[in-house]
Design a protein around this motif. Structure first.
Motif, PDB file in Angstrom:
ATOM      1  N   PHE A  52      17.666  -0.072  43.645  1.00  0.00           N
ATOM      2  CA  PHE A  52      18.339  -0.324  44.913  1.00  0.00           C
ATOM      3  C   PHE A  52      18.561  -1.821  45.051  1.00  0.00           C
ATOM      4  N   ALA A  53      19.817  -2.253  44.996  1.00  0.00           N
ATOM      5  CA  ALA A  53      20.158  -3.668  45.067  1.00  0.00           C
ATOM      6  C   ALA A  53      20.425  -4.085  46.511  1.00  0.00           C
ATOM      7  N   ALA A  54      20.188  -5.362  46.780  1.00  0.00           N
ATOM      8  CA  ALA A  54      20.547  -5.918  48.084  1.00  0.00           C
ATOM      9  C   ALA A  54      22.040  -5.726  48.279  1.00  0.00           C
ATOM     10  N   GLY A  55      22.459  -5.463  49.475  1.00  0.00           N
ATOM     11  CA  GLY A  55      23.875  -5.251  49.733  1.00  0.00           C
ATOM     12  C   GLY A  55      24.266  -3.787  49.719  1.00  0.00           C
ATOM     13  N   GLY A  56      23.318  -2.902  49.383  1.00  0.00           N
ATOM     14  CA  GLY A  56      23.585  -1.481  49.521  1.00  0.00           C
ATOM     15  C   GLY A  56      24.066  -0.737  48.293  1.00  0.00           C
ATOM     16  N   ARG A  57      23.983  -1.327  47.104  1.00  0.00           N
ATOM     17  CA  ARG A  57      24.377  -0.606  45.885  1.00  0.00           C
ATOM     18  C   ARG A  57      23.131   0.004  45.251  1.00  0.00           C
ATOM     19  N   VAL A  58      23.288   1.200  44.693  1.00  0.00           N
ATOM     20  CA  VAL A  58      22.214   1.855  43.974  1.00  0.00           C
ATOM     21  C   VAL A  58      22.745   2.323  42.626  1.00  0.00           C
ATOM     22  N   SER A  59      21.920   2.197  41.589  1.00  0.00           N
ATOM     23  CA  SER A  59      22.289   2.681  40.261  1.00  0.00           C
ATOM     24  C   SER A  59      21.027   3.195  39.587  1.00  0.00           C
ATOM     25  N   GLY A  60      21.219   3.981  38.559  1.00  0.00           N
ATOM     26  CA  GLY A  60      20.064   4.499  37.845  1.00  0.00           C
ATOM     27  C   GLY A  60      20.462   5.552  36.845  1.00  0.00           C
ATOM     28  N   THR A  61      19.475   6.373  36.489  1.00  0.00           N
ATOM     29  CA  THR A  61      19.703   7.444  35.527  1.00  0.00           C
ATOM     30  C   THR A  61      18.834   8.640  35.899  1.00  0.00           C
ATOM     31  N   ASP A  62      19.316   9.828  35.563  1.00  0.00           N
ATOM     32  CA  ASP A  62      18.508  11.034  35.757  1.00  0.00           C
ATOM     33  C   ASP A  62      17.772  11.384  34.467  1.00  0.00           C
ATOM     34  N   GLY A  63      17.840  10.489  33.498  1.00  0.00           N
ATOM     35  CA  GLY A  63      17.235  10.714  32.192  1.00  0.00           C
ATOM     36  C   GLY A  63      18.275  10.988  31.129  1.00  0.00           C
ATOM     37  N   CYS A  64      19.505  11.197  31.577  1.00  0.00           N
ATOM     38  CA  CYS A  64      20.616  11.455  30.663  1.00  0.00           C
ATOM     39  C   CYS A  64      21.885  10.798  31.200  1.00  0.00           C
ATOM     40  N   ASN A  65      22.251  11.156  32.409  1.00  0.00           N
ATOM     41  CA  ASN A  65      23.479  10.650  33.029  1.00  0.00           C
ATOM     42  C   ASN A  65      23.209   9.406  33.876  1.00  0.00           C
ATOM     43  N   ARG A  66      24.184   8.523  33.918  1.00  0.00           N
ATOM     44  CA  ARG A  66      24.120   7.340  34.785  1.00  0.00           C
ATOM     45  C   ARG A  66      24.482   7.758  36.199  1.00  0.00           C
ATOM     46  N   LEU A  67      23.787   7.187  37.177  1.00  0.00           N
ATOM     47  CA  LEU A  67      24.038   7.443  38.591  1.00  0.00           C
ATOM     48  C   LEU A  67      24.427   6.135  39.261  1.00  0.00           C
ATOM     49  N   MET A  68      25.325   6.219  40.243  1.00  0.00           N
ATOM     50  CA  MET A  68      25.714   5.027  40.983  1.00  0.00           C
ATOM     51  C   MET A  68      26.220   5.437  42.363  1.00  0.00           C
ATOM     52  N   GLY A  69      26.095   4.526  43.313  1.00  0.00           N
ATOM     53  CA  GLY A  69      26.560   4.780  44.673  1.00  0.00           C
ATOM     54  C   GLY A  69      26.083   3.697  45.614  1.00  0.00           C
ATOM     55  N   HIS A  70      25.899   4.061  46.865  1.00  0.00           N
ATOM     56  CA  HIS A  70      25.478   3.133  47.912  1.00  0.00           C
ATOM     57  C   HIS A  70      24.301   3.725  48.668  1.00  0.00           C
ATOM     58  N   TRP A  71      23.596   2.861  49.410  1.00  0.00           N
ATOM     59  CA  TRP A  71      22.462   3.316  50.191  1.00  0.00           C
ATOM     60  C   TRP A  71      22.388   2.574  51.519  1.00  0.00           C
ATOM     61  N   THR A  72      21.779   3.236  52.497  1.00  0.00           N
ATOM     62  CA  THR A  72      21.406   2.603  53.760  1.00  0.00           C
ATOM     63  C   THR A  72      19.980   3.040  54.059  1.00  0.00           C
ATOM     64  N   GLN A  73      19.297   2.246  54.883  1.00  0.00           N
ATOM     65  CA  GLN A  73      17.913   2.572  55.222  1.00  0.00           C
ATOM     66  C   GLN A  73      17.720   2.505  56.722  1.00  0.00           C
ATOM     67  N   ASP A  74      17.052   3.521  57.281  1.00  0.00           N
ATOM     68  CA  ASP A  74      16.688   3.567  58.685  1.00  0.00           C
ATOM     69  C   ASP A  74      15.206   3.903  58.753  1.00  0.00           C
ATOM     70  N   GLY A  75      14.367   2.892  58.927  1.00  0.00           N
ATOM     71  CA  GLY A  75      12.934   3.109  58.873  1.00  0.00           C
ATOM     72  C   GLY A  75      12.542   3.498  57.467  1.00  0.00           C
ATOM     73  N   ALA A  76      11.797   4.581  57.330  1.00  0.00           N
ATOM     74  CA  ALA A  76      11.355   5.043  56.014  1.00  0.00           C
ATOM     75  C   ALA A  76      12.394   5.920  55.326  1.00  0.00           C
ATOM     76  N   THR A  77      13.472   6.262  56.034  1.00  0.00           N
ATOM     77  CA  THR A  77      14.489   7.158  55.480  1.00  0.00           C
ATOM     78  C   THR A  77      15.605   6.371  54.799  1.00  0.00           C
ATOM     79  N   VAL A  78      15.937   6.806  53.594  1.00  0.00           N
ATOM     80  CA  VAL A  78      17.020   6.197  52.823  1.00  0.00           C
ATOM     81  C   VAL A  78      18.097   7.257  52.624  1.00  0.00           C
ATOM     82  N   ILE A  79      19.347   6.885  52.915  1.00  0.00           N
ATOM     83  CA  ILE A  79      20.465   7.805  52.746  1.00  0.00           C
ATOM     84  C   ILE A  79      21.302   7.325  51.567  1.00  0.00           C
ATOM     85  N   LEU A  80      21.515   8.224  50.617  1.00  0.00           N
ATOM     86  CA  LEU A  80      22.344   7.922  49.450  1.00  0.00           C
ATOM     87  C   LEU A  80      23.776   8.333  49.766  1.00  0.00           C
ATOM     88  N   ILE A  81      24.716   7.412  49.568  1.00  0.00           N
ATOM     89  CA  ILE A  81      26.102   7.606  49.982  1.00  0.00           C
ATOM     90  C   ILE A  81      27.030   7.507  48.780  1.00  0.00           C
TER      91      ILE A  81
END
Length: 125
Positions: A52-81
């Motif tokens: 989870f990068a500053a500015g709201g970008r998220v990237s990663g992998t599920d172990g095979c495929n690359r994942l990418m998108g955006h995120w926001t946080q409200d308290g302990a809850t994170v929403i993947l967009i």
């Protein structure tokens, strides 16, 4: 008259300071850490992970495929967009992370949930 004004001003200042302190103590997320940073083993491309990068970008992998998108946080809850994923065939790899829609931070654990709110897995910081 001047003494009375000083007392009123002093009492008003004291009440304002107390209200400010109370609002800080009750702030949502005041004690919840930011999701920013790496979750899972980002050095192992065959293991699920998210960064989870500053500015709201998220990237990663599920172990095979690359994942990418955006995120926001409200308290302990994170929403993947607007999450997107590559679509490679992944033999013998559980691609559960690609179904993540939200997450909850609990200390050093990130619990992930699908769009129905069902728990699908966790990642460690």
């Amino acid at each position: 008259m001047v003494v009375r004004l000083h007392r009123v001003a002093g009492a008003t200042l004291l009440l304002a300071a107390a209200a400010l302190l109370a609002s800080c103590a009750d702030s949502p997320g005041a004690s919840v850490p930011s999701v920013e940073g790496s979750w899972g083993d980002v050095s192992d491309s065959s293991a699920p992970s998210l960064d989870f990068a500053a500015g709201g970008r998220v990237s990663g992998t599920d172990g095979c495929n690359r994942l990418m998108g955006h995120w926001t946080q409200d308290g302990a809850t994170v929403i993947l967009i607007d999450m997107a994923s590559t679509m490679m065939y992944c033999q013998e790899i559980d691609t559960w992370l690609s179904a993540a829609a939200t997450a909850e931070i609990d200390g050093e654990t990130l619990a992930l949930f699908n769009e129905n709110g069902d728990p699908i897995g966790t990642l460690q910081r």
